[in-house]
Design a protein around this motif. Structure first.
Motif, PDB file in Angstrom:
ATOM      1  N   UNK A 158       0.835  -1.206   0.000  1.00  0.00           N
ATOM      2  CA  UNK A 158       0.000   0.000   0.000  1.00  0.00           C
ATOM      3  C   UNK A 158       0.869   1.255   0.000  1.00  0.00           C
ATOM      4  N   UNK A 159       1.874   1.274   0.841  1.00  0.00           N
ATOM      5  CA  UNK A 159       2.768   2.417   0.982  1.00  0.00           C
ATOM      6  C   UNK A 159       3.465   2.746  -0.343  1.00  0.00           C
ATOM      7  N   UNK A 160       4.014   1.727  -0.977  1.00  0.00           N
ATOM      8  CA  UNK A 160       4.713   1.933  -2.253  1.00  0.00           C
ATOM      9  C   UNK A 160       3.722   2.371  -3.334  1.00  0.00           C
ATOM     10  N   UNK A 161       2.539   1.768  -3.331  1.00  0.00           N
ATOM     11  CA  UNK A 161       1.517   2.136  -4.311  1.00  0.00           C
ATOM     12  C   UNK A 161       1.105   3.596  -4.143  1.00  0.00           C
ATOM     13  N   UNK A 196       2.944   5.868  -2.782  1.00  0.00           N
ATOM     14  CA  UNK A 196       4.132   6.632  -3.158  1.00  0.00           C
ATOM     15  C   UNK A 196       4.311   6.762  -4.666  1.00  0.00           C
ATOM     16  N   UNK A 197       3.807   5.802  -5.406  1.00  0.00           N
ATOM     17  CA  UNK A 197       3.943   5.838  -6.863  1.00  0.00           C
ATOM     18  C   UNK A 197       2.761   6.523  -7.551  1.00  0.00           C
ATOM     19  N   UNK A 198       1.859   7.101  -6.770  1.00  0.00           N
ATOM     20  CA  UNK A 198       0.848   7.940  -7.383  1.00  0.00           C
ATOM     21  C   UNK A 198      -0.603   7.581  -7.155  1.00  0.00           C
ATOM     22  N   UNK A 199      -0.898   6.480  -6.474  1.00  0.00           N
ATOM     23  CA  UNK A 199      -2.301   6.139  -6.272  1.00  0.00           C
ATOM     24  C   UNK A 199      -3.029   7.208  -5.475  1.00  0.00           C
ATOM     25  N   UNK A 200      -2.329   7.840  -4.541  1.00  0.00           N
ATOM     26  CA  UNK A 200      -2.975   8.861  -3.720  1.00  0.00           C
ATOM     27  C   UNK A 200      -3.513   9.998  -4.579  1.00  0.00           C
ATOM     28  N   UNK A 220     -14.554   7.947  -0.102  1.00  0.00           N
ATOM     29  CA  UNK A 220     -15.672   7.601   0.781  1.00  0.00           C
ATOM     30  C   UNK A 220     -15.962   6.097   0.726  1.00  0.00           C
ATOM     31  N   UNK A 221     -15.893   5.516  -0.460  1.00  0.00           N
ATOM     32  CA  UNK A 221     -16.108   4.073  -0.605  1.00  0.00           C
ATOM     33  C   UNK A 221     -15.051   3.314   0.191  1.00  0.00           C
ATOM     34  N   UNK A 222     -13.808   3.741   0.067  1.00  0.00           N
ATOM     35  CA  UNK A 222     -12.717   3.108   0.801  1.00  0.00           C
ATOM     36  C   UNK A 222     -12.944   3.224   2.309  1.00  0.00           C
ATOM     37  N   UNK A 223     -13.353   4.399   2.759  1.00  0.00           N
ATOM     38  CA  UNK A 223     -13.588   4.619   4.188  1.00  0.00           C
ATOM     39  C   UNK A 223     -14.708   3.702   4.702  1.00  0.00           C
ATOM     40  N   UNK A 224     -15.826   3.626   3.964  1.00  0.00           N
ATOM     41  CA  UNK A 224     -16.953   2.796   4.395  1.00  0.00           C
ATOM     42  C   UNK A 224     -16.601   1.315   4.373  1.00  0.00           C
ATOM     43  N   UNK A 251      -6.606  -6.237   5.706  1.00  0.00           N
ATOM     44  CA  UNK A 251      -6.956  -5.278   6.754  1.00  0.00           C
ATOM     45  C   UNK A 251      -6.204  -3.963   6.577  1.00  0.00           C
ATOM     46  N   UNK A 252      -4.957  -4.032   6.147  1.00  0.00           N
ATOM     47  CA  UNK A 252      -4.194  -2.792   5.944  1.00  0.00           C
ATOM     48  C   UNK A 252      -4.785  -1.959   4.804  1.00  0.00           C
ATOM     49  N   UNK A 253      -5.231  -2.608   3.748  1.00  0.00           N
ATOM     50  CA  UNK A 253      -5.801  -1.870   2.620  1.00  0.00           C
ATOM     51  C   UNK A 253      -7.148  -1.253   2.975  1.00  0.00           C
ATOM     52  N   UNK A 254      -7.814  -1.801   3.988  1.00  0.00           N
ATOM     53  CA  UNK A 254      -9.096  -1.253   4.426  1.00  0.00           C
ATOM     54  C   UNK A 254      -8.958  -0.419   5.695  1.00  0.00           C
ATOM     55  N   UNK A 255      -7.732  -0.197   6.121  1.00  0.00           N
ATOM     56  CA  UNK A 255      -7.458   0.506   7.364  1.00  0.00           C
ATOM     57  C   UNK A 255      -7.140   1.978   7.076  1.00  0.00           C
ATOM     58  N   UNK A 256      -8.044   2.888   7.423  1.00  0.00           N
ATOM     59  CA  UNK A 256      -7.774   4.305   7.165  1.00  0.00           C
ATOM     60  C   UNK A 256      -6.495   4.816   7.831  1.00  0.00           C
ATOM     61  N   UNK A 257      -6.123   4.243   8.981  1.00  0.00           N
ATOM     62  CA  UNK A 257      -4.868   4.655   9.626  1.00  0.00           C
ATOM     63  C   UNK A 257      -3.674   4.350   8.711  1.00  0.00           C
ATOM     64  N   UNK A 258      -3.725   3.209   8.018  1.00  0.00           N
ATOM     65  CA  UNK A 258      -2.635   2.839   7.098  1.00  0.00           C
ATOM     66  C   UNK A 258      -2.579   3.800   5.912  1.00  0.00           C
ATOM     67  N   UNK A 259      -3.738   4.176   5.384  1.00  0.00           N
ATOM     68  CA  UNK A 259      -3.779   5.133   4.275  1.00  0.00           C
ATOM     69  C   UNK A 259      -3.245   6.486   4.723  1.00  0.00           C
ATOM     70  N   UNK A 260      -3.649   6.914   5.901  1.00  0.00           N
ATOM     71  CA  UNK A 260      -3.193   8.199   6.414  1.00  0.00           C
ATOM     72  C   UNK A 260      -1.685   8.180   6.653  1.00  0.00           C
TER      73      UNK A 260
END
Length: 195
Positions: free
Chosen positions: A51-54, A56-60, A71-75, A112-121
């Protein structure tokens, strides 16, 4: 690279601080053999690094352009965390004997990491603060630092759970701990919704 120390400090603070994955690690340590908990930790760590590398490579930047995807990701994350919290709350407090009960595994940790808002943040803020744009070299260095720190931090939570396990011989005590952790997990969902 002069940013290696600040990157390391950020990775440690983000990885060891309480969050949904950390709570599942703690619960896993109280209920299952260490090896089972460490399988979850490995999945969660590798899921986070991907997730972190993704990010970092522009998904954000894609997430900021596509309306509603955030919002979909958060829900989806909240739904998954609530599901885990309900399972933890309903647990009967009996420690499994042998391998009869299914511990959260590698895939659960990664998903769980991909659905974890803390990981995205953590990914978005770390990438934004310590790398310049889409510099692949910086992202890879940061991810290489993050990998062992994340694994060791999550492992500490499993070991803390294993330490607590010695004192949880009565099902009632474990039920109380599980319900407390379940409520904390659910509260983290409420926080994510009002944020």
């Amino acid at each position: 690279m002069s940013l290696m120390l600040p990157m390391t400090a950020f990775a440690l603070a983000a990885s060891i601080s309480p969050g949904p994955v950390n709570l599942v690690c703690l619960s896993s340590g109280t209920r299952y053999p260490l090896a089972r908990g460490l399988i979850f930790v490995t999945g969660a760590t590798l899921g986070f690094i991907v997730l972190f590398v993704t990010v970092g490579l522009g998904l954000y930047s894609v997430l900021t352009v596509v309306p509603g995807f955030n919002a979909i990701l958060r829900w989806a994350g909240v739904a998954f965390l609530l599901y885990l919290s309900v399972q933890l709350f309903r647990d009967d407090g009996r420690l499994p004997e042998g391998e009869t009960r299914k511990a959260p595994g590698f895939v659960t940790g990664a998903v769980m990491q991909w659905l974890n808002p803390k990981a995205w943040l953590a990914s978005a803020s770390g990438i934004g603060a310590y790398t310049s744009g889409n510099n692949v070299h910086e992202v890879i260095i940061f991810a290489a630092l993050y990998l062992p720190i994340c694994w060791l931090s999550l492992s500490c939570w499993v070991y803390a759970g294993a330490f607590l396990r010695r004192y949880l011989h009565r099902p009632r005590v474990l039920v109380t701990l599980n319900r407390t952790l379940a409520l904390l997990l659910a509260l983290s969902c409420v926080y994510l919704l009002i944020e």
